[in-house]
Design a protein around this motif. Structure first.
Motif, short mmCIF file in Angstrom:
data_model
loop_
_atom_site.label_atom_id
_atom_site.label_comp_id
_atom_site.label_asym_id
_atom_site.label_seq_id
_atom_site.Cartn_x
_atom_site.Cartn_y
_atom_site.Cartn_z
N ARG A 142 0.81 -1.21 0.00
CA ARG A 142 0.00 0.00 0.00
C ARG A 142 0.85 1.26 0.00
NH1 ARG A 142 -4.48 -1.27 -2.37
NH2 ARG A 142 -5.60 -2.99 -1.36
N LEU A 143 1.97 1.22 0.69
CA LEU A 143 2.84 2.38 0.73
C LEU A 143 4.25 1.95 1.10
CD1 LEU A 143 3.12 5.50 0.57
CD2 LEU A 143 2.65 5.56 3.03
N PRO A 164 7.34 4.34 0.97
CA PRO A 164 7.83 5.67 0.56
C PRO A 164 9.28 5.68 0.11
CG PRO A 164 7.46 5.55 2.94
CD PRO A 164 6.86 4.33 2.35
N ARG A 184 3.22 2.84 -4.30
CA ARG A 184 1.91 2.98 -3.65
C ARG A 184 0.94 2.06 -4.38
NH1 ARG A 184 -0.73 6.84 -0.46
NH2 ARG A 184 1.09 8.23 -0.58
#
Length: 403
Positions: free
Chosen positions: A167-168, A170, A175
């Motif tokens: 989902r993420l 960074p 993403r």
């Protein structure tokens, strides 16, 4: 499968044979060399059933006989050990500047350990293509060694949901990326499962299976990379939370007036005790190992400023660990990643803080130790997850059980 903190137990439902194959296989893994009579006495399965199950496992080359023992009452018994010579489990860790790959045999023996340069930051699709090229080489090496790949598990530094979707992430610039599905396609449907999980989760599995505290039922692993995450094992099982996002200890706020964190808040554990804070400045992934070496050298030489900085970082880290001690009461918290070479100077302050801040006497029995598995613990944990799947009944060939 019915489980307990001491391992699988015989079950009584439709897939009973597959479940009991897993019971026997795990017993041999944990107690080898052992006899068929040992298995029957410890599991409650009758001797005829055990003999049939062992014959099946021998046919699959998961177990082999290894001679007789006479150190017992009665007739000598034929002893059993793990075989697994035709198989391999693969774990891969994707990081900002490198990909680590580990392949192990069924008993956990390392067959291959690679680290390859990697530059994240393109699209997830481009990154997956680069990772797939590395995985294909690992699979090819296993094929040349006449080993069938049992599965692949990939560690990612980010939020991974229970379906394995990233989902993420960074630091990787990802993403909502179906890395497992995309990697399976890039590998052209390789004939084995591809799983994806958070790096701290898989490192915790590695510690539980292969680490100095192997077998611990209640264990927390703290990553010491650019970010700080926690892999949590309670009652012998990895705990991911409702959606898979557990373990974000790095963003527990310790000081509302503290330094800015990458998440946009202030005074998070990562901001006050992450590797950047420990070293005193933000560094690129390539710079961190060099700075770690310089810091270790200065600490060994007795540099007062460096020792004070490490003590302060250790105290901040200890405050975070004390939250875990109070909330989860683990047997052990394992510091991993770049915390390991700095552990001689971090651990005294961490332990003192935990002892002083834990509500239970003596820190609730929580030990804090440095990992012995090295920087590829998450990749090794990927292999451990594949082996856990085998222990749970996903056996190569014949009957398999989806848990």
């Amino acid at each position: 499968m019915i489980t307990s903190t001491t391992g699988p137990q015989p079950a009584d439902f439709a897939d009973v044979r597959a479940t009991n194959l897993a019971v026997v296989l795990r017993f041999v893994r944990e107690h080898a060399p052992c006899s068929r009579a040992d298995i029957a006495a410890s599991t409650g399965l009758n001797k005829a059933t055990v003999s049939s199950l062992v014959a099946d496992l021998i046919d699959r080359r998961l177990v082999r006989e290894t001679g007789l023992t006479e150190n017992r009452v009665g007739r000598p018994a034929t002893m059993l050990v793990l075989d697994g010579s035709p198989y391999a489990a693969i774990g891969v860790e994707i990081n900002v500047d490198h990909v680590s790959a580990v392949a192990t045999g069924l008993a956990g023996e390392r067959l291959l350990t690679w680290r390859r340069a990697f530059s994240a930051g393109g699209s997830a699709g481009q990154d997956v293509a680069a990772v797939a090229a590395i995985v294909r080489r690992v699979v090819g090496r296993m094929a040349r060694d006449e080993r069938q790949v049992l599965g692949l598990a990939v560690a990612v530094p980010g939020l991974v949901d229970v379906q394995g979707v990233v989902r993420l992430a960074p630091n990787l610039g990802w993403r909502d990326a179906d890395i497992g599905g995309d990697l399976a396609k890039a590998l052209r449907d390789p004939g084995f499962t591809v799983q994806v999980d958070n790096d701290a989760n898989l490192a915790a599995l590695a510690e539980q299976r292969f680490g100095a505290r192997a077998g611990a039922a209640d264990l927390v692993y703290l990553t010491g990379e650019i970010g700080v995450g926690a892999g949590i094992i309670l009652d012998g099982r990895l705990r991911r939370g409702a959606l898979g996002y557990s373990g974000e200890i790095g963003h527990v706020q310790l000081d509302p007036d503290g330094p800015a964190c990458r998440c946009g808040r202030r005074g998070c554990l990562e901001a006050v005790a992450g590797i950047g804070a420990v070293l005193g400045r933000d560094l690129s992934p390539a710079e961190i190992p060099v700075e770690i070496e310089d810091t270790v050298r200065a600490a060994r030489a007795g540099d007062a400023a460096v020792l004070a900085a490490l003590d302060a970082a250790g105290r901040s880290l200890g405050r975070g660990v004390s939250v875990l001690a109070n909330l989860l009461n683990p047997e052990v918290v394992v510091l991993g990643g770049y915390y390991v070479p700095l552990a001689p100077w971090l651990l005294p302050a961490v332990r003192e803080e935990v002892s002083g801040r834990a509500i239970a006497p003596e820190g609730g029995g929580c030990e804090v130790v440095a990992s012995t598995l090295g920087l590829d613990a998450a990749a090794l944990g990927g292999a451990a997850r594949v082996l856990d799947s085998v222990d749970s009944g996903r056996l190569p060939g014949g009957i398999s059980r989806i848990s």
